[in-house]
Write an enzyme that holds these catalytic residues in place. Sequence first.
Site, short mmCIF file in Angstrom:
data_model
loop_
_atom_site.label_atom_id
_atom_site.label_comp_id
_atom_site.label_asym_id
_atom_site.label_seq_id
_atom_site.Cartn_x
_atom_site.Cartn_y
_atom_site.Cartn_z
N GLU A 35 0.86 -1.19 0.00
CA GLU A 35 0.00 0.00 0.00
C GLU A 35 0.89 1.23 0.00
O GLU A 35 1.82 1.35 0.79
CB GLU A 35 -0.93 -0.01 1.22
N CYS A 43 -12.20 3.90 0.31
CA CYS A 43 -13.38 3.73 1.15
C CYS A 43 -13.20 4.33 2.54
O CYS A 43 -13.97 5.18 2.97
CB CYS A 43 -13.71 2.25 1.23
N GLY A 271 -17.65 10.39 -11.76
CA GLY A 271 -17.27 8.98 -11.72
C GLY A 271 -15.82 8.75 -11.39
O GLY A 271 -15.10 9.69 -10.99
N VAL A 272 -15.39 7.50 -11.53
CA VAL A 272 -14.01 7.15 -11.17
C VAL A 272 -13.24 6.55 -12.35
O VAL A 272 -13.82 5.89 -13.20
CB VAL A 272 -13.96 6.13 -10.00
N HIS A 444 -43.81 -3.11 14.64
CA HIS A 444 -44.49 -1.82 14.60
C HIS A 444 -44.10 -1.00 15.82
O HIS A 444 -44.04 -1.54 16.92
CB HIS A 444 -46.00 -2.04 14.61
C1 FAD Z 1 -16.55 10.09 -2.20
C2 FAD Z 1 -16.82 8.63 -2.31
C3 FAD Z 1 -17.82 8.05 -1.56
C4 FAD Z 1 -18.07 6.68 -1.64
N1 FAD Z 1 -19.07 6.15 -0.88
C5 FAD Z 1 -19.32 4.84 -0.96
C6 FAD Z 1 -20.33 4.25 -0.16
O1 FAD Z 1 -20.98 4.92 0.62
N2 FAD Z 1 -20.54 2.92 -0.28
C7 FAD Z 1 -19.83 2.14 -1.15
O2 FAD Z 1 -20.07 0.94 -1.22
N3 FAD Z 1 -18.86 2.67 -1.93
C8 FAD Z 1 -18.60 3.99 -1.85
N4 FAD Z 1 -17.60 4.52 -2.62
C9 FAD Z 1 -16.86 3.63 -3.53
C10 FAD Z 1 -15.79 2.86 -2.77
O3 FAD Z 1 -14.96 3.74 -2.05
C11 FAD Z 1 -14.97 2.02 -3.74
O4 FAD Z 1 -15.81 1.23 -4.53
C12 FAD Z 1 -14.01 1.12 -2.99
O5 FAD Z 1 -13.13 1.85 -2.17
C13 FAD Z 1 -13.19 0.27 -3.98
O6 FAD Z 1 -12.37 -0.56 -3.26
P1 FAD Z 1 -11.03 -1.15 -3.87
O7 FAD Z 1 -10.48 -2.06 -2.83
O8 FAD Z 1 -11.28 -1.67 -5.22
O9 FAD Z 1 -10.04 0.08 -4.07
P2 FAD Z 1 -9.71 1.40 -3.27
O10 FAD Z 1 -10.53 1.59 -2.08
O11 FAD Z 1 -9.66 2.48 -4.27
O12 FAD Z 1 -8.25 1.10 -2.72
C14 FAD Z 1 -7.16 0.95 -3.58
C15 FAD Z 1 -5.90 1.14 -2.78
O13 FAD Z 1 -4.80 0.75 -3.57
C16 FAD Z 1 -3.74 1.65 -3.36
N5 FAD Z 1 -2.89 1.56 -4.54
C17 FAD Z 1 -3.22 1.87 -5.81
N6 FAD Z 1 -2.22 1.56 -6.65
C18 FAD Z 1 -1.22 1.07 -5.87
C19 FAD Z 1 0.07 0.58 -6.13
N7 FAD Z 1 0.53 0.49 -7.38
N8 FAD Z 1 0.84 0.16 -5.10
C20 FAD Z 1 0.37 0.23 -3.83
N9 FAD Z 1 -0.86 0.68 -3.51
C21 FAD Z 1 -1.63 1.07 -4.52
C22 FAD Z 1 -4.42 2.99 -3.18
O14 FAD Z 1 -3.56 3.88 -2.47
C23 FAD Z 1 -5.63 2.57 -2.36
O15 FAD Z 1 -5.36 2.64 -1.00
C24 FAD Z 1 -17.31 5.89 -2.53
C25 FAD Z 1 -16.30 6.46 -3.29
C26 FAD Z 1 -16.04 7.80 -3.19
C27 FAD Z 1 -14.95 8.39 -4.01
#
Ligand code: FAD
Length: 465
Positions: A35, A43, A271-272, A444
Amino acid sequence: MSDKKYDLIVIGSGPGGYVAAIRAAQLGMKVGVVEKESLGGVCLNWGCIPTKALLKSAQVFEYISHAKDYGIEVSDATADFGAMVKRSREVANGMSKGIQFLFKKNKIEHIAGFGKLKSKGKVEVKGADGKTEIYEAKHIMLATGGRSRELPNLKQDGKKVIGYREAMSLEKQPKSMIVVGSGAIGVEFAYFYNSIGTKVTIVEYLPNIVPVEDEEVSKQLERIYKKAGVKIMTSAEVTKVDTAGEGCKVTVKTKKGEEQLECDVVLSAVGVSTNLEGIGLEEVGVKHEKGKVLVDEYYKTNVDGVYAIGDIVAGPALAHVASAEGIVCVEKIAGMNPEPIDYKNIPGCTYCQPEIASVGYTEKAAKEAGYEIKVGKFPFSASGKASAAGAKDGFVKVIYDAKYGEWLGAHMIGANVTEMIAEVVAARKLETTGHEILKTIHPHPTMSEAVMEATAAAYDEVIHL
Ligand SMILES: Cc1cc2nc3c(=O)[nH]c(=O)nc-3n(C[C@H](O)[C@H](O)[C@H](O)COP(=O)(O)OP(=O)(O)OC[C@H]3O[C@@H](n4cnc5c(N)ncnc54)[C@H](O)[C@@H]3O)c2cc1C
């Protein structure tokens, strides 16, 4: 095994990566997680959790502002923006520390740095000091997640045109904000900023806000937001942002022509994008398409021993989806026989006020799929609990297959509905019929009675309407 040899290395510690790592450790694997930032991913650090902390502050402020409605006199309540942001950051940091604790408990190693697939079974990690080290693993899982998507005509400078990270950590509350995009992230920030006194305009390209939701839900939210003072422009597009002056001059193209708006800050919530750059996909030959890594139903890529989960694979970009994918993937690696994820039964929640929660087919989608349907709707204005709570906005809408009673979809807007949707997900998983839900006694007074009543409405047996 030497220090640098693992059964599984996960790159990325979001809800996909850290949950997969813990499950793998439970199953007896030696696990390392690479990380580059704080543990917990978007998240915990920049998404689900800090936004909910801000939304809670806004909700408390709204409660206090309407205390009179509940027979309480409160004078001079003011929103302290800085303190709200500070609390949100503290909540996020606390959650990230919680992952450190879970890693220790499960003997998972946190490898700090930027991870990259080097070759089969090898990961190169570049630390903060610029030095690289090679780690070996039988299995490598990519869980690198996403970041705020940038549109060509909406380049983010982090100050006047911002993404979600800046939106939850600004030093000063903007007087006015244009939110571009009205998905969950857009409407949640719109609610937060509007509630604490920022003048908010939402610009949405599609004809409805929260466009993935059932149309009735979108319309209801639009009415409530407009009543709360949010300006909403649908079928509208931001074509230009001029940041040369003090604030921003924003050109919005609508059906009627172009309009010029002014604001302090533009929040791009369109979006993302996925973090696929520099992680060795090309070098190792991992196939990807349109920003998503291609995987099978157990998240195996085309390269043996390399897997991908979470936001970087197809499917809804949600934390609970990333976690579920991580668990399925790791259980398969461990030789278990996990059930592949049913992507038709994934709940989606939006935490604005009123909240939105949904799962399955919308009414339109069910019709388009050729189902003959029974639809029932129960408004919270007819719910005793909602009346007592002063939360009469919204409704529950349910959609059943007319022939077999299969629960095709549920769509809710109202207070605390994000806590109610799990009933529908569980019932659908258990293939429960509409008639069984109708005969399931709900306590209820609760908001959840609306699910039973909406179902009764679908079968022409509703009591309280
Ligand atoms: C503002 C916002 C609000 C949200 N609210 C919700 C919600 O209420 N409910 C919900 O279900 N989802 C929500 N989401 C979506 C949710 O955050 C994501 O779907 C989720 O975090 C995806 O998880 P992930 O494990 O795929 O990646 P991420 O959580 O994106 O984690 C990826 C990690 O990998 C690390 N990383 C990346 N590349 C490298 C590398 N090469 N080497 C080392 N580390 C690396 C990053 O630093 C990060 O820590 C929200 C998103 C945002 C932006």
